[in-house]
Design a protein around this motif. Structure first.
Motif, PDB file in Angstrom:
ATOM      1  N   PRO A 251       0.802  -1.228   0.000  1.00 21.53           N
ATOM      2  CA  PRO A 251       0.000   0.000   0.000  1.00 21.53           C
ATOM      3  C   PRO A 251       0.830   1.271   0.000  1.00 21.53           C
ATOM      4  N   ASN A 252       2.128   1.150   0.256  1.00 19.87           N
ATOM      5  CA  ASN A 252       2.989   2.327   0.287  1.00 19.87           C
ATOM      6  C   ASN A 252       3.483   2.737  -1.099  1.00 19.87           C
ATOM      7  N   LEU A 253       3.243   1.893  -2.093  1.00 18.02           N
ATOM      8  CA  LEU A 253       3.728   2.177  -3.439  1.00 18.02           C
ATOM      9  C   LEU A 253       2.639   2.832  -4.280  1.00 18.02           C
ATOM     10  N   GLU A 255       2.369   2.774  -7.425  1.00 19.14           N
ATOM     11  CA  GLU A 255       1.961   1.846  -8.478  1.00 19.14           C
ATOM     12  C   GLU A 255       0.882   0.876  -8.005  1.00 19.14           C
ATOM     13  N   SER A 256       0.859   0.572  -6.702  1.00 20.63           N
ATOM     14  CA  SER A 256      -0.140  -0.359  -6.185  1.00 20.63           C
ATOM     15  C   SER A 256      -1.552   0.177  -6.374  1.00 20.63           C
ATOM     16  N   TRP A 257      -1.700   1.482  -6.318  1.00 29.21           N
ATOM     17  CA  TRP A 257      -3.011   2.113  -6.427  1.00 29.21           C
ATOM     18  C   TRP A 257      -3.287   2.636  -7.834  1.00 29.21           C
ATOM     19  N   MET A 258      -2.270   3.229  -8.446  1.00 28.69           N
ATOM     20  CA  MET A 258      -2.493   3.976  -9.682  1.00 28.69           C
ATOM     21  C   MET A 258      -1.757   3.405 -10.888  1.00 28.69           C
ATOM     22  N   GLY A 259      -1.106   2.268 -10.728  1.00 29.46           N
ATOM     23  CA  GLY A 259      -0.341   1.696 -11.831  1.00 29.46           C
ATOM     24  C   GLY A 259      -1.193   1.331 -13.026  1.00 29.46           C
ATOM     25  N   ASP A 260      -2.446   0.966 -12.777  1.00 31.47           N
ATOM     26  CA  ASP A 260      -3.367   0.601 -13.861  1.00 31.47           C
ATOM     27  C   ASP A 260      -4.520   1.591 -13.949  1.00 31.47           C
ATOM     28  N   PHE A 261      -4.217   2.830 -13.643  1.00 27.39           N
ATOM     29  CA  PHE A 261      -5.205   3.904 -13.601  1.00 27.39           C
ATOM     30  C   PHE A 261      -6.052   3.970 -14.869  1.00 27.39           C
ATOM     31  N   GLU A 262      -5.424   3.922 -16.023  1.00 29.25           N
ATOM     32  CA  GLU A 262      -6.167   4.084 -17.274  1.00 29.25           C
ATOM     33  C   GLU A 262      -7.141   2.932 -17.507  1.00 29.25           C
ATOM     34  N   HIS A 263      -6.775   1.725 -17.059  1.00 22.93           N
ATOM     35  CA  HIS A 263      -7.667   0.575 -17.227  1.00 22.93           C
ATOM     36  C   HIS A 263      -8.834   0.617 -16.240  1.00 22.93           C
ATOM     37  N   LEU A 264      -8.554   1.032 -15.004  1.00 25.13           N
ATOM     38  CA  LEU A 264      -9.572   1.000 -13.954  1.00 25.13           C
ATOM     39  C   LEU A 264     -10.473   2.232 -13.952  1.00 25.13           C
ATOM     40  N   ARG A 265      -9.985   3.318 -14.493  1.00 24.13           N
ATOM     41  CA  ARG A 265     -10.703   4.596 -14.436  1.00 24.13           C
ATOM     42  C   ARG A 265     -12.168   4.502 -14.877  1.00 24.13           C
ATOM     43  N   PRO A 266     -12.486   3.829 -15.986  1.00 20.90           N
ATOM     44  CA  PRO A 266     -13.898   3.790 -16.407  1.00 20.90           C
ATOM     45  C   PRO A 266     -14.808   3.048 -15.437  1.00 20.90           C
ATOM     46  N   TYR A 267     -14.203   2.268 -14.518  1.00 18.05           N
ATOM     47  CA  TYR A 267     -14.990   1.420 -13.626  1.00 18.05           C
ATOM     48  C   TYR A 267     -15.090   1.994 -12.211  1.00 18.05           C
ATOM     49  N   ARG A 268     -14.652   3.238 -12.035  1.00 20.51           N
ATOM     50  CA  ARG A 268     -14.908   3.896 -10.755  1.00 20.51           C
ATOM     51  C   ARG A 268     -16.421   4.049 -10.594  1.00 20.51           C
ATOM     52  N   MET A 303      -1.390  11.839  -3.537  1.00 23.32           N
ATOM     53  CA  MET A 303      -1.453  13.173  -4.141  1.00 23.32           C
ATOM     54  C   MET A 303      -0.050  13.739  -4.347  1.00 23.32           C
ATOM     55  N   SER A 304       0.821  13.526  -3.362  1.00 29.01           N
ATOM     56  CA  SER A 304       2.179  14.073  -3.457  1.00 29.01           C
ATOM     57  C   SER A 304       3.014  13.346  -4.505  1.00 29.01           C
ATOM     58  N   GLN A 305       2.651  12.088  -4.810  1.00 24.88           N
ATOM     59  CA  GLN A 305       3.421  11.290  -5.763  1.00 24.88           C
ATOM     60  C   GLN A 305       2.852  11.329  -7.179  1.00 24.88           C
ATOM     61  N   ALA A 306       1.649  11.863  -7.330  1.00 21.22           N
ATOM     62  CA  ALA A 306       1.003  11.870  -8.649  1.00 21.22           C
ATOM     63  C   ALA A 306       1.849  12.650  -9.655  1.00 21.22           C
ATOM     64  N   PRO A 307       2.055  12.099 -10.853  1.00 24.06           N
ATOM     65  CA  PRO A 307       2.946  12.739 -11.828  1.00 24.06           C
ATOM     66  C   PRO A 307       2.322  13.899 -12.586  1.00 24.06           C
ATOM     67  N   ASN A 308       0.997  14.047 -12.508  1.00 23.23           N
ATOM     68  CA  ASN A 308       0.356  15.116 -13.272  1.00 23.23           C
ATOM     69  C   ASN A 308      -0.950  15.535 -12.597  1.00 23.23           C
TER      70      ASN A 308
END
Length: 354
Positions: A251-253, A255-268, A303-308
């Motif tokens: 949970p500290n990484l 990538e664990s949460w947002m590594g597949d952001f583009e794939h999971l985003r439509p299913y929020r 939020m602090s680690q988000a690249p954009n």
């Protein structure tokens, strides 16, 4: 007294008959009504329960402890025992069995680990969450849905959809739907990392074959399948198909949460997703904890680690469920959380003979 559950381990929904599961739902509703009416529930004075959790817990730990208090039992919560360190797990189970009447285990392990513990224990063992099942949560969700729809047996022929990362919890909810004779849809990205593995699919299909042969079990990435659903459920994103690597990510990484952001985003799960069901009475459940906003340590770190800015905005508005949608369903979600107490109380009471 329900003799079928007296002295039994509660490890997986798969091990229960439909009648036994029905008994637990009914007992949960009875105990909830008693508590709300102020009935003294000290049915088991002198009994004691020990809980050893290898995984963090809020609702489950609180539900076990308050339920023990209500039932007149002692409760010991361990976080730093010798188990598995300088003492074998077998020896620890035998020690627990000399002192306690119920053992509660939460472990970030596969179900073989839990079943082996139960073999060594001389008293009932309750699974408070493993990678194989979360039976106390499923019972709470069953009670919540029945309350939402009007009472006993009201889940039958309803449609339940898990929406989001389908790598973990759909195994549990698929079994639950089969027990309740509901249609079940696992709706998530068409990507191996976030879909049910074949072992999970076979397990759920077996439950449907046994308990709900006329109900539907569907796995799809098509959001149009939402139309006609009666209830939705979702959970955190940080789980991966076990055939693709570790089942629970660090949970500290980021990538664990947002590594597949583009794939999971439509299913929020959002208000828009809810509206696609075309059901004015639709509601959403959530096991909790939820990353429905960034107002917590994990959210602030992400939020602090988000690249954009795009990803920062998404995190702020909620990952697996939007903050707006979460608050819209808060009355159901927090009643679901509160029902953990009544259903856990029912499980302990049943294995002790109520």
């Amino acid at each position: 007294m329900n003799h079928n559950l007296l002295g039994r381990d509660i490890l997986n929904l798969r091990d229960l008959s439909k009648d036994e599961f029905r008994y637990l739902i009914d007992l949960s509703a009875t105990l909830k009504a008693q508590k709300q009416s102020g009935v003294d529930q000290h049915y088991f004075p002198g009994k004691n329960v020990v809980a050893n959790f290898e995984w963090g817990s809020t609702r489950t730990r609180c539900a076990f402890e308050t339920s023990c208090n209500d039932l007149g039992m002692g409760f010991t919560y361990l976080t730093n025992s010798h188990m598995g360190d300088c003492e074998t797990i077998e020896d620890t189970m035998r020690v627990f069995s000399e002192m306690y009447d119920i053992i509660v285990i939460r472990a970030q392990r596969d179900e073989e680990y839990i079943y082996q513990m139960a073999e060594w224990a001389g008293v009932p063992l309750i699974n408070a969450l493993s990678l194989g099942d979360h039976p106390t949560q499923m019972l709470a969700d069953a009670l919540t849905m029945e309350e939402q729809w009007g009472g006993r047996g009201s889940c039958r022929h309803k449609k339940l959809a898990f929406v989001g990362n389908c790598a973990g919890a759909p195994l549990f909810y698929g079994r639950l739907a089969a027990m309740l004779d509901m249609d079940f849809y696992a709706i998530g990205p068409d990507q191996d990392r976030h879909q049910m593995c074949q072992r999970m699919i076979d397990d759920v299909q077996d439950m449907f074959d046994r308990y709900a042969p006329n109900a539907r079990f569907v796995i799809t990435s098509d959001l149009d399948a939402l139309e006609g659903m009666d209830a939705l459920v979702t959970e955190e994103w940080r789980y991966i198909n076990p055939e693709c690597g570790e089942e629970v990510c660090d949970p500290n990484l980021y990538e664990s949460w947002m590594g597949d952001f583009e794939h999971l985003r439509p299913y929020r799960v959002s208000n828009e997703i809810m509206e696609r069901t075309k059901n004015p009475d639709i509601f959403c459940m959530h096991e909790l904890p939820s990353t429905h906003n960034a107002d917590h340590a994990t959210g602030r770190r992400l939020m602090s680690q988000a690249p954009n800015e795009e990803e920062r905005q998404f995190i702020a508005e909620g990952l697996e469920i939007s903050n707006e949608c979460f608050e819209r369903n808060a009355s159901v979600i927090f009643r679901e959380a509160g029902n953990r107490q009544h259903t856990i109380k029912a499980i302990m009471a049943a294995v002790l003979g109520l």
